[in-house]
Design an enzyme around this catalytic site. Structure first.
Site, PDB file in Angstrom:
ATOM      1  N   HIS A   8      16.977 -90.827  27.260  1.00 44.57           N
ATOM      2  CA  HIS A   8      15.875 -91.737  26.937  1.00 44.57           C
ATOM      3  C   HIS A   8      14.776 -90.983  26.187  1.00 44.57           C
ATOM      4  CE1 HIS A   8      13.420 -95.432  28.101  1.00 44.57           C
ATOM      5  NE2 HIS A   8      12.498 -94.618  27.595  1.00 44.57           N
ATOM      6  N   HIS A  10      12.427 -91.577  22.334  1.00 40.28           N
ATOM      7  CA  HIS A  10      12.159 -92.304  21.087  1.00 40.28           C
ATOM      8  C   HIS A  10      11.982 -91.274  19.977  1.00 40.28           C
ATOM      9  CE1 HIS A  10      11.420 -96.173  23.203  1.00 40.28           C
ATOM     10  NE2 HIS A  10      11.066 -95.347  24.186  1.00 40.28           N
ATOM     11  N   HIS A 186      14.842-101.432  28.146  1.00 47.95           N
ATOM     12  CA  HIS A 186      13.613-101.058  28.845  1.00 47.95           C
ATOM     13  C   HIS A 186      13.213-102.190  29.797  1.00 47.95           C
ATOM     14  CE1 HIS A 186      13.379 -97.990  25.810  1.00 47.95           C
ATOM     15  NE2 HIS A 186      12.146 -97.623  26.116  1.00 47.95           N
ATOM     16  N   GLU A 189       8.675-100.889  33.766  1.00 54.50           N
ATOM     17  CA  GLU A 189       7.746 -99.784  33.540  1.00 54.50           C
ATOM     18  C   GLU A 189       6.321-100.300  33.713  1.00 54.50           C
ATOM     19  OE1 GLU A 189       6.516 -96.491  30.110  1.00 54.50           O
ATOM     20  OE2 GLU A 189       7.499 -98.352  29.525  1.00 54.50           O
ATOM     21  N   ASP A 267      10.981 -89.356  27.252  1.00 55.72           N
ATOM     22  CA  ASP A 267      10.369 -90.544  26.651  1.00 55.72           C
ATOM     23  C   ASP A 267       9.788 -90.247  25.258  1.00 55.72           C
ATOM     24  OD1 ASP A 267       9.782 -93.217  26.602  1.00 55.72           O
ATOM     25  OD2 ASP A 267       8.167 -93.141  28.066  1.00 55.72           O
ATOM     26  N   ASP A 268       8.499 -89.948  25.177  1.00 56.54           N
ATOM     27  CA  ASP A 268       7.828 -89.547  23.930  1.00 56.54           C
ATOM     28  C   ASP A 268       7.202 -88.181  24.194  1.00 56.54           C
ATOM     29  OD1 ASP A 268       8.046 -92.157  22.370  1.00 56.54           O
ATOM     30  OD2 ASP A 268       6.993 -92.837  24.162  1.00 56.54           O
TER      31      ASP A 268
END
Length: 321
Positions: A8, A10, A186, A189, A267-268
């Site tokens: 996961h 981006h 997704h 969250e 994630d990021d």
């Protein structure tokens, strides 16, 4: 540290500050609002998105995207990762002035370079953006199915969780599933447990991005465990975005203890001042995990990876070796 695997991330959100500054010099942009002392700065979700969009806008041509994938994956491999999946966006490609095909091929070139240099295996998950609407999400699914790139092996949906209902997007996932792509979405969250339930009911994914708000409903946690759905958990991101106030409140240990199949992901990464390596370190420091536990997390990720069985076996051999 054991070998790591990530499901996961981006890709536009994986651009390190030093790479963004390099791109800013290329295009004559001023980074001072968003990068200070070599780190991204933001105060809330709105300013996080502003920093993200500013940086993503500095990747505009094929070589930019090849460099982005190569830079991220090479760093990941140097930290000890053997596998990575990242989310791509046809919508972002168009906004950058590239066709989705050109964008995907460019990322694929960066993946090839990183593998040649480090041995890291990687795949792409094409994503629809939920708040762009049903038609856009279905277009992304059709692109994922028809692009023909060998490293595109999954389809997912990201974006504003409070926009629309999962049932609205079921057709997009049917398109992807029928073509044999892996399915993730997704959910759970920034929105509560009902989001996870609806994703399971209407999307029927093998994996859920985040999914941590499922902890609010014990019956749902049991369902996730019973169905073997894999959760792509991003602990540092969850804390930075105030999904949970601190690591003591984070449900990763409880979900794992309830039999859910959990993985660790970044994630990021640079926006949350994290990395896949740091996520594994957080699991040791805050969740009481040891090397054997971490190896189990990596094994879970490899078992859930959207790869062919020959590649999976090769990756599992690297972990066990």
């Amino acid at each position: 540290m054991v070998a790591m695997a990530e499901l996961h991330c981006h890709i536009e959100g994986a651009a390190a500050p030093e790479l963004v500054e390099r791109q800013a010099r290329k295009y004559g942009a001023d980074t001072s609002r968003f990068i200070r002392d070599g780190a991204f700065v933001w105060e809330d979700f709105t300013t996080f998105l502003a920093a993200y969009d500013f940086s993503a806008d500095l990747f505009r041509d094929e070589e930019d995207y090849a460099l982005l994938a190569e830079h991220y994956l090479t760093g990941l491999a140097n930290d000890g990762a053997i596998y990575s999946e990242f989310f791509t966006s046809p919508d972002h490609a168009r906004r950058a002035g590239l066709s989705p095909e050109t964008y995907t091929n460019a990322l694929g070139e960066g993946m090839r370079r990183a593998k040649q240099a480090t041995g890291i295996e990687s795949r792409m998950i094409v994503t629809g953006v939920r708040h762009f609407g049903v038609e856009s999400v279905e277009d992304a699914a059709r692109f994922a199915v028809n692009c023909g790139h060998p490293l595109v092996t999954g389809y997912g949906m990201a974006g504003e969780e409070r926009f629309g209902q999962h049932a609205d997007y079921a057709r997009a996932f049917d398109i992807a599933r029928e073509a044999g792509l892996g399915i993730t979405v997704h959910a759970g969250e920034l929105v509560g447990w009902e989001s996870v339930r609806d994703a399971l009911d209407h999307i029927r994914p093998s994996r859920i991005g985040h999914g941590v708000r499922a902890i609010e409903n014990p019956e749902l946690v049991k369902r996730i465990a019973d169905e073997g759905v894999v959760l792509e958990v991003c602990p540092v991101s969850n804390i930075e975005l105030k999904v949970f106030p601190d690591y003591a409140s984070h449900p990763f240990p409880e979900l794992r203890g309830a039999g859910c199949r959990v993985t660790l992901n970044a994630d990021d990464p640079p926006y949350f001042h994290t990395s896949l390596k740091k996520e594994y370190e957080v699991a040791v420091e805050h969740f009481g995990m040891d090397a054997e536990d971490l190896a189990e997390v990596t094994r879970t990720a490899l078992a859930a990876a959207f790869v062919d069985e020959e590649t999976r076996a090769r990756l599992e051999a690297r972990l066990d070796g």
